[in-house]
Write a protein that holds these residues in place. Structure first.
Motif, PDB file in Angstrom:
ATOM      1  N   HIS A   1       0.823  -1.210   0.000  1.00  0.00           N
ATOM      2  CA  HIS A   1       0.000   0.000   0.000  1.00  0.00           C
ATOM      3  C   HIS A   1       0.857   1.258   0.000  1.00  0.00           C
ATOM      4  CE1 HIS A   1      -3.794  -2.076   0.312  1.00  0.00           C
ATOM      5  NE2 HIS A   1      -3.342  -2.793   1.325  1.00  0.00           N
ATOM      6  N   GLY A   2       2.022   1.214   0.640  1.00  0.00           N
ATOM      7  CA  GLY A   2       2.870   2.378   0.708  1.00  0.00           C
ATOM      8  C   GLY A   2       2.297   3.440   1.643  1.00  0.00           C
ATOM      9  N   GLY A   3       3.082   4.473   1.894  1.00  0.00           N
ATOM     10  CA  GLY A   3       2.639   5.533   2.795  1.00  0.00           C
ATOM     11  C   GLY A   3       2.590   5.057   4.240  1.00  0.00           C
ATOM     12  N   ARG A   4       1.802   5.734   5.034  1.00  0.00           N
ATOM     13  CA  ARG A   4       1.658   5.409   6.452  1.00  0.00           C
ATOM     14  C   ARG A   4       0.475   4.455   6.613  1.00  0.00           C
ATOM     15  NH1 ARG A   4      -0.324   9.225   8.662  1.00  0.00           N
ATOM     16  NH2 ARG A   4       0.128   8.762  10.847  1.00  0.00           N
ATOM     17  N   VAL A   5       0.778   3.196   6.835  1.00  0.00           N
ATOM     18  CA  VAL A   5      -0.253   2.162   6.976  1.00  0.00           C
ATOM     19  C   VAL A   5      -0.380   1.788   8.447  1.00  0.00           C
ATOM     20  CG1 VAL A   5      -0.980  -0.151   6.331  1.00  0.00           C
ATOM     21  CG2 VAL A   5       0.224   1.281   4.663  1.00  0.00           C
ATOM     22  N   ALA A   6      -1.573   1.913   8.984  1.00  0.00           N
ATOM     23  CA  ALA A   6      -1.835   1.561  10.375  1.00  0.00           C
ATOM     24  C   ALA A   6      -2.457   0.176  10.459  1.00  0.00           C
ATOM     25  CB  ALA A   6      -2.774   2.577  11.023  1.00  0.00           C
ATOM     26  N   GLY A   7      -1.932  -0.647  11.347  1.00  0.00           N
ATOM     27  CA  GLY A   7      -2.571  -1.903  11.692  1.00  0.00           C
ATOM     28  C   GLY A   7      -3.419  -1.693  12.928  1.00  0.00           C
ATOM     29  N   VAL A   8      -4.635  -2.194  12.915  1.00  0.00           N
ATOM     30  CA  VAL A   8      -5.572  -1.962  14.021  1.00  0.00           C
ATOM     31  C   VAL A   8      -6.157  -3.288  14.482  1.00  0.00           C
ATOM     32  CG1 VAL A   8      -7.726  -0.832  14.723  1.00  0.00           C
ATOM     33  CG2 VAL A   8      -6.152   0.340  13.174  1.00  0.00           C
ATOM     34  N   ASP A   9      -6.206  -3.463  15.793  1.00  0.00           N
ATOM     35  CA  ASP A   9      -6.845  -4.649  16.364  1.00  0.00           C
ATOM     36  C   ASP A   9      -7.422  -4.289  17.716  1.00  0.00           C
ATOM     37  OD1 ASP A   9      -7.749  -7.219  16.530  1.00  0.00           O
ATOM     38  OD2 ASP A   9      -5.795  -8.171  16.755  1.00  0.00           O
ATOM     39  N   GLU A  10      -8.355  -5.082  18.168  1.00  0.00           N
ATOM     40  CA  GLU A  10      -8.968  -4.875  19.484  1.00  0.00           C
ATOM     41  C   GLU A  10      -8.950  -6.173  20.275  1.00  0.00           C
ATOM     42  OE1 GLU A  10     -11.862  -6.610  20.149  1.00  0.00           O
ATOM     43  OE2 GLU A  10     -12.056  -7.336  18.097  1.00  0.00           O
ATOM     44  N   VAL A  11      -9.057  -6.050  21.577  1.00  0.00           N
ATOM     45  CA  VAL A  11      -9.178  -7.210  22.460  1.00  0.00           C
ATOM     46  C   VAL A  11     -10.282  -6.937  23.466  1.00  0.00           C
ATOM     47  CG1 VAL A  11      -6.743  -7.866  22.240  1.00  0.00           C
ATOM     48  CG2 VAL A  11      -7.443  -6.367  24.096  1.00  0.00           C
ATOM     49  N   GLY A  12     -10.915  -8.025  23.925  1.00  0.00           N
ATOM     50  CA  GLY A  12     -11.895  -7.885  24.984  1.00  0.00           C
ATOM     51  C   GLY A  12     -13.340  -7.929  24.529  1.00  0.00           C
ATOM     52  N   ARG A  13     -13.624  -8.618  23.427  1.00  0.00           N
ATOM     53  CA  ARG A  13     -15.028  -8.756  23.030  1.00  0.00           C
ATOM     54  C   ARG A  13     -15.781  -9.726  23.946  1.00  0.00           C
ATOM     55  NH1 ARG A  13     -16.864  -7.494  17.524  1.00  0.00           N
ATOM     56  NH2 ARG A  13     -15.229  -6.390  16.396  1.00  0.00           N
ATOM     57  N   GLY A  14     -15.106 -10.762  24.421  1.00  0.00           N
ATOM     58  CA  GLY A  14     -15.787 -11.835  25.117  1.00  0.00           C
ATOM     59  C   GLY A  14     -15.944 -11.724  26.627  1.00  0.00           C
ATOM     60  N   PRO A  15     -15.124 -10.945  27.337  1.00  0.00           N
ATOM     61  CA  PRO A  15     -15.221 -10.924  28.799  1.00  0.00           C
ATOM     62  C   PRO A  15     -16.574 -10.430  29.310  1.00  0.00           C
ATOM     63  CG  PRO A  15     -13.125 -10.030  28.085  1.00  0.00           C
ATOM     64  CD  PRO A  15     -13.967 -10.197  26.854  1.00  0.00           C
ATOM     65  N   LEU A  16     -16.846 -10.766  30.561  1.00  0.00           N
ATOM     66  CA  LEU A  16     -18.070 -10.311  31.217  1.00  0.00           C
ATOM     67  C   LEU A  16     -17.903  -8.935  31.843  1.00  0.00           C
ATOM     68  CD1 LEU A  16     -19.062 -13.597  33.114  1.00  0.00           C
ATOM     69  CD2 LEU A  16     -19.724 -12.859  30.798  1.00  0.00           C
ATOM     70  N   ALA A  17     -16.662  -8.467  31.943  1.00  0.00           N
ATOM     71  CA  ALA A  17     -16.398  -7.192  32.618  1.00  0.00           C
ATOM     72  C   ALA A  17     -15.243  -6.470  31.943  1.00  0.00           C
ATOM     73  CB  ALA A  17     -16.064  -7.432  34.085  1.00  0.00           C
ATOM     74  N   GLY A  18     -15.209  -5.157  32.154  1.00  0.00           N
ATOM     75  CA  GLY A  18     -14.110  -4.346  31.653  1.00  0.00           C
ATOM     76  C   GLY A  18     -14.358  -3.790  30.265  1.00  0.00           C
ATOM     77  N   PRO A  19     -13.483  -2.902  29.825  1.00  0.00           N
ATOM     78  CA  PRO A  19     -13.642  -2.273  28.515  1.00  0.00           C
ATOM     79  C   PRO A  19     -13.184  -3.178  27.382  1.00  0.00           C
ATOM     80  CG  PRO A  19     -11.593  -1.551  29.497  1.00  0.00           C
ATOM     81  CD  PRO A  19     -12.271  -2.439  30.528  1.00  0.00           C
TER      82      PRO A  19
END
Length: 209
Positions: A10-28
């Motif tokens: 892609h070139g340029g400034r490429v950001a990789g993005v990911d998240e954690v914490g979809r499954g827990p019962l508590a927290g963000p």
């Protein structure tokens, strides 16, 4: 192992993005965005992987080193338990991703996201199923998000120790579920999640909600 092929394509400034914490019962739910502006050092590229495949000590070591990589940019974002209850976990995870990208020094040229759906970032973006096993930027983001979220849950554990959050990160382990029955529901629980919702309903029936 992930590599840097897609970022280079892609070139340029490429950001990789990911998240954690979809499954827990508590927290963000916590997301990270990582831009390797000057590439990835070979020795670091050799150890970066999907955060779920790495031992905690390895994740911590990588997360400690990442801010010192030349040219790197890191943005972090989160959505709270109350936002998860209001928006649902899918939309809250996208909100956390958007916040992470917004906290980069400037908008990237392109965003690679782990998953099969894309939030709007205001720039070109691509969803990659299993992206944390394909892209070094996404894998690094998964590590940062996991380490930050685990630290958040460890801090919350000091105030609410009955649930074992410093060990289970808010997931529905036997200890956590037992504490829901004995100690009740905290402000950091996701009240729309089945196990927590049923406990709230049970307490309401008993007049203890």
């Amino acid at each position: 192992m992930p590599d840097f092929t897609r970022e280079q394509q892609h070139g340029g400034r490429v950001a990789g993005v990911d998240e954690v914490g979809r499954g827990p019962l508590a927290g963000p739910v916590v997301a990270a965005a990582v831009v390797f502006g000057a590439g990835v050092p070979d020795d670091l590229a050799a150890v970066i992987d999907d955060s779920k495949k790495l031992k905690p000590a390895v994740r911590e070591a990588i997360a400690a080193r990442l801010p010192d990589v030349p040219g790197i940019e890191i943005g972090l974002g989160a959505a709270s338990a109350s936002e998860i209850d209001t928006l649902n976990i899918h939309h809250a995870a996208h909100l956390a991703m958007q916040r992470a990208v917004a906290r980069l020094p400037r908008l990237p040229d392109y965003v690679l996201v782990d998953g099969n759906k894309l939030p709007s970032f205001g720039c070109r973006a691509e969803a990659l199923v299993g992206g944390d096993a394909l892209s070094l930027s996404i894998a690094a983001a998964s590590i940062m998000a996991k380490v930050v979220r685990d630290r958040i849950m460890a801090r919350l554990d000091v105030r609410w120790p009955a649930y074992g959050w410093d060990r289970n990160s808010g997931y529905g382990t036997v200890v956590h579920r037992a504490a829901l029955s004995s100690a009740g529901v905290t402000p950091h629980h996701r009240k729309t999640f089945g196990t927590v919702r049923r406990q709230i309903e049970h307490l309401a029936m008993e007049g203890r909600a």
